[in-house]
Design an enzyme around this catalytic site. Structure first.
Site, PDB file in Angstrom:
ATOM      1  N   ARG A  27      20.890  67.857  16.757  1.00  0.00           N
ATOM      2  CA  ARG A  27      21.858  68.119  17.833  1.00  0.00           C
ATOM      3  C   ARG A  27      22.150  66.870  18.661  1.00  0.00           C
ATOM      4  NH1 ARG A  27      21.834  73.809  19.886  1.00  0.00           N
ATOM      5  NH2 ARG A  27      21.736  74.965  17.961  1.00  0.00           N
ATOM      6  N   ARG A  31      25.551  68.884  24.539  1.00  0.00           N
ATOM      7  CA  ARG A  31      25.847  68.994  25.966  1.00  0.00           C
ATOM      8  C   ARG A  31      25.071  68.065  26.892  1.00  0.00           C
ATOM      9  NH1 ARG A  31      25.262  75.372  25.782  1.00  0.00           N
ATOM     10  NH2 ARG A  31      23.813  74.589  24.214  1.00  0.00           N
ATOM     11  N   ARG A  40      34.636  68.585  24.786  1.00  0.00           N
ATOM     12  CA  ARG A  40      34.577  70.038  24.619  1.00  0.00           C
ATOM     13  C   ARG A  40      35.545  70.727  25.582  1.00  0.00           C
ATOM     14  NH1 ARG A  40      31.558  74.113  26.927  1.00  0.00           N
ATOM     15  NH2 ARG A  40      30.580  75.654  25.572  1.00  0.00           N
ATOM     16  N   ASP A  77      28.806  73.835  12.975  1.00  0.00           N
ATOM     17  CA  ASP A  77      27.762  74.808  13.260  1.00  0.00           C
ATOM     18  C   ASP A  77      27.413  75.546  11.984  1.00  0.00           C
ATOM     19  OD1 ASP A  77      26.402  75.962  15.840  1.00  0.00           O
ATOM     20  OD2 ASP A  77      26.676  77.621  14.442  1.00  0.00           O
ATOM     21  N   TYR A 154      21.709  86.117  11.736  1.00  0.00           N
ATOM     22  CA  TYR A 154      22.851  86.259  12.643  1.00  0.00           C
ATOM     23  C   TYR A 154      23.861  87.272  12.104  1.00  0.00           C
ATOM     24  CZ  TYR A 154      21.080  82.268  15.240  1.00  0.00           C
ATOM     25  OH  TYR A 154      20.290  81.441  15.999  1.00  0.00           O
TER      26      TYR A 154
HETATM   27  O1  CP3 Z   1      22.677  68.162  14.943  1.00  0.00           O
HETATM   28  C1  CP3 Z   1      23.858  67.998  15.257  1.00  0.00           C
HETATM   29  O2  CP3 Z   1      24.220  67.178  16.152  1.00  0.00           O
HETATM   30  C2  CP3 Z   1      24.956  68.715  14.472  1.00  0.00           C
HETATM   31  C3  CP3 Z   1      25.541  69.847  15.083  1.00  0.00           C
HETATM   32  C4  CP3 Z   1      24.867  71.201  15.037  1.00  0.00           C
HETATM   33  C5  CP3 Z   1      25.174  72.209  15.979  1.00  0.00           C
HETATM   34  N1  CP3 Z   1      24.547  73.354  15.597  1.00  0.00           N
HETATM   35  C6  CP3 Z   1      26.064  72.045  17.122  1.00  0.00           C
HETATM   36  C7  CP3 Z   1      26.008  73.033  18.212  1.00  0.00           C
HETATM   37  C8  CP3 Z   1      23.976  71.748  14.116  1.00  0.00           C
HETATM   38  C9  CP3 Z   1      23.272  71.105  12.944  1.00  0.00           C
HETATM   39  C10 CP3 Z   1      23.790  73.121  14.484  1.00  0.00           C
HETATM   40  C11 CP3 Z   1      22.948  74.049  13.722  1.00  0.00           C
HETATM   41  C12 CP3 Z   1      22.681  75.392  14.247  1.00  0.00           C
HETATM   42  N2  CP3 Z   1      23.526  76.229  14.906  1.00  0.00           N
HETATM   43  C13 CP3 Z   1      21.470  76.082  14.028  1.00  0.00           C
HETATM   44  C14 CP3 Z   1      20.305  75.582  13.229  1.00  0.00           C
HETATM   45  C15 CP3 Z   1      19.523  74.539  13.934  1.00  0.00           C
HETATM   46  C16 CP3 Z   1      18.801  75.011  15.136  1.00  0.00           C
HETATM   47  O3  CP3 Z   1      19.139  74.492  16.216  1.00  0.00           O
HETATM   48  O4  CP3 Z   1      17.888  75.808  14.993  1.00  0.00           O
HETATM   49  C17 CP3 Z   1      21.584  77.347  14.646  1.00  0.00           C
HETATM   50  C18 CP3 Z   1      20.521  78.425  14.705  1.00  0.00           C
HETATM   51  C19 CP3 Z   1      22.893  77.437  15.176  1.00  0.00           C
HETATM   52  C20 CP3 Z   1      23.537  78.610  15.839  1.00  0.00           C
HETATM   53  C21 CP3 Z   1      23.933  78.262  17.198  1.00  0.00           C
HETATM   54  N3  CP3 Z   1      24.993  77.424  17.520  1.00  0.00           N
HETATM   55  C22 CP3 Z   1      23.328  78.679  18.414  1.00  0.00           C
HETATM   56  C23 CP3 Z   1      22.113  79.577  18.495  1.00  0.00           C
HETATM   57  C24 CP3 Z   1      24.060  78.088  19.453  1.00  0.00           C
HETATM   58  C25 CP3 Z   1      23.892  78.279  20.929  1.00  0.00           C
HETATM   59  C26 CP3 Z   1      22.844  77.309  21.361  1.00  0.00           C
HETATM   60  C27 CP3 Z   1      22.963  76.971  22.805  1.00  0.00           C
HETATM   61  O5  CP3 Z   1      22.210  76.076  23.178  1.00  0.00           O
HETATM   62  O6  CP3 Z   1      23.765  77.581  23.540  1.00  0.00           O
HETATM   63  C28 CP3 Z   1      25.071  77.288  18.870  1.00  0.00           C
HETATM   64  C29 CP3 Z   1      26.044  76.444  19.591  1.00  0.00           C
HETATM   65  C30 CP3 Z   1      26.007  74.969  19.325  1.00  0.00           C
HETATM   66  N4  CP3 Z   1      25.959  74.407  18.083  1.00  0.00           N
HETATM   67  C31 CP3 Z   1      26.088  73.932  20.307  1.00  0.00           C
HETATM   68  C32 CP3 Z   1      26.105  72.721  19.605  1.00  0.00           C
HETATM   69  C33 CP3 Z   1      26.255  71.333  20.171  1.00  0.00           C
HETATM   70  C34 CP3 Z   1      26.228  74.138  21.798  1.00  0.00           C
HETATM   71  C35 CP3 Z   1      27.603  74.677  21.986  1.00  0.00           C
HETATM   72  C36 CP3 Z   1      28.321  74.241  23.229  1.00  0.00           C
HETATM   73  O7  CP3 Z   1      28.786  73.075  23.312  1.00  0.00           O
HETATM   74  O8  CP3 Z   1      28.472  75.117  24.074  1.00  0.00           O
END
Ligand code: CP3
Length: 355
Positions: A27, A31, A40, A77, A154
């Site tokens: 990640r 943010r 964003r 994502d 999910y």
């Molecule tokens: O690593 C990176 O920089 C690449 C981008 C990436 C994101 N999500 C961006 C993201 C990757 C590889 C993911 C994978 C992802 N997404 C996983 C597996 C890895 C892990 O973290 O366990 C999972 C379970 C998800 C599903 C997901 N997407 C969730 C549960 C959430 C909410 C998390 C939160 O903190 O609110 C997301 C949203 C998400 N995906 C964000 C980002 C940068 C935050 C979204 C935002 O900007 O509001």
């Protein structure tokens, strides 16, 4: 196509000698970076950001402009795949991801099919191509997907869960239905990752965030077996270059030997396992990626540096086989300046250890 100018990350995964230990951060675009929040905002919301290749490209490059990272990761994502399967992904403000149509009915499961990555996930393929052009062979680009089990969590729960009662309920009442979902999803992930490779991803990673919530037997049957199937179906080479694969099961430390045996090039570790012990357990079979606790980044610069050195010391001697990373995604509350301490310590101290 030749390798990127900085190919340290690929070399470490393939166990070729390196001058220092490469790193990237799960990640890394997110943010905690004010410039990410700005882009964003311009996109309107997170999904628009993922679905607009020029903006996905922009945020992918942001952490690389700030820090001396050794790889870029596609900004997207894992849930875009079930979205492309028709489940209707949306992000409720402050609540995380949700699906409009969770997958619970037998008829819906029987109708499930693997999406064509170019037709239904074309925006991801466009982002991969655009990012590769923008990187201009500076560092490698990592493509990724969720594991079938994690995606199914999910898809069936319809959102994040603390007890996984719907998916586990299905596992222990209609395992045939769950296997059906996992088989279709494994096909979807295989063609999705292969399309990313065709569009320019130089390594791929499978995120199995929830496999670690399973019993040992269920993990093998419902998560690992499907990741093994995917790894077997991945393109191993593109333009004469090997495309390494990384498998990350959060909380998978107990099953390390089994994960290392599925044919992947590297295993991602969360912070609960000592990386030196992990290395002794897997031997030469795979490279390791990880594994500092992301919350270390809330410490002082001195403790961040000391904890970083501890991971490198624990991995031990040798000049390859380790990609430094966090044990899970970086927190949105991380002070950006603390990340510099980590990055610079990994590079400087690993060079010192090689002398
Ligand atoms: O690593 C990176 O920089 C690449 C981008 C990436 C994101 N999500 C961006 C993201 C990757 C590889 C993911 C994978 C992802 N997404 C996983 C597996 C890895 C892990 O973290 O366990 C999972 C379970 C998800 C599903 C997901 N997407 C969730 C549960 C959430 C909410 C998390 C939160 O903190 O609110 C997301 C949203 C998400 N995906 C964000 C980002 C940068 C935050 C979204 C935002 O900007 O509001």
């Amino acid at each position: 196509m030749s390798r990127p100018k900085n190919d340290t990350f690929l070399r470490a995964l393939l166990k070729e000698p390196t001058d220092y230990t490469p790193l990237w951060l799960m990640r890394q675009a997110g943010r905690y970076l004010p410039e990410y929040c700005e882009t964003r905002k311009r996109a309107g919301n997170f999904l628009n950001l993922c679905k607009t290749p020029s903006l996905a490209c922009e945020v992918t490059l942001q952490p690389l402009a700030r820090y001396d990272l050794d790889a870029a990761i596609l900004f997207s994502d894992i849930l875009t795949v079930p979205d492309a399967m028709g489940l209707g992904l949306y992000f409720a403000e402050g609540e995380g991801p949700k699906f409009e149509r969770p997958l619970r009915e037998e008829w819906a499961i029987n109708n499930l099919s693997a999406p064509d990555p170019y037709e239904h996930l074309g925006y991801v393929m466009d982002a991969v191509s655009e990012i590769r052009r923008a990187l201009d062979n500076s560092v490698p680009l990592i493509g990724f997907s969720g594991s079938p089990y994690t995606l199914a969590c999910y898809m069936i729960e319809g959102q994040g869960s603390s007890d996984f009662r719907h998916i586990k309920g299905m596992m222990y009442s209609r395992p045939d239905l769950l296997h059906k979902i996992l088989a279709v999803t494994a096909d979807a992930v295989t063609s999705y990752l292969n399309a990313q490779i065709d569009c320019g991803a130089q390594a791929v990673m499978i995120f199995d965030t929830w496999g670690g919530s399973l019993s040992a037997a269920a993990y093998q049957e419902f998560s690992l077996a499907y990741m093994q199937r995917i790894v077997a179906g991945l393109k191993k080479e593109k333009d004469g270059q090997r495309i390494p694969s990384i498998v990350f099961t959060k909380n998978g430390g107990l099953w390390l030997e089994k994960i290392a045996a599925i044919g992947c090039d590297a295993v991602g570790l969360d912070w609960t396992i000592d990386i030196g012990e992990a290395r002794r357990r897997v031997g030469d079979q795979v490279a390791l990626q990880g594994n500092i606790d992301p919350n270390v980044l809330f410490g002082t610069p001195e403790t961040i540096a000391a904890e970083t050195r501890k991971v490198l010391d624990s991995y031990g001697t040798g000049n390859t086989g380790h990609v430094f990373n966090l044990g899970h995604g970086i927190s949105q509350y991380t002070p950006p300046e603390n990340v510099s301490v980590l990055v610079d310590t990994v590079h400087a101290y690993s060079r010192q250890l090689r002398k």
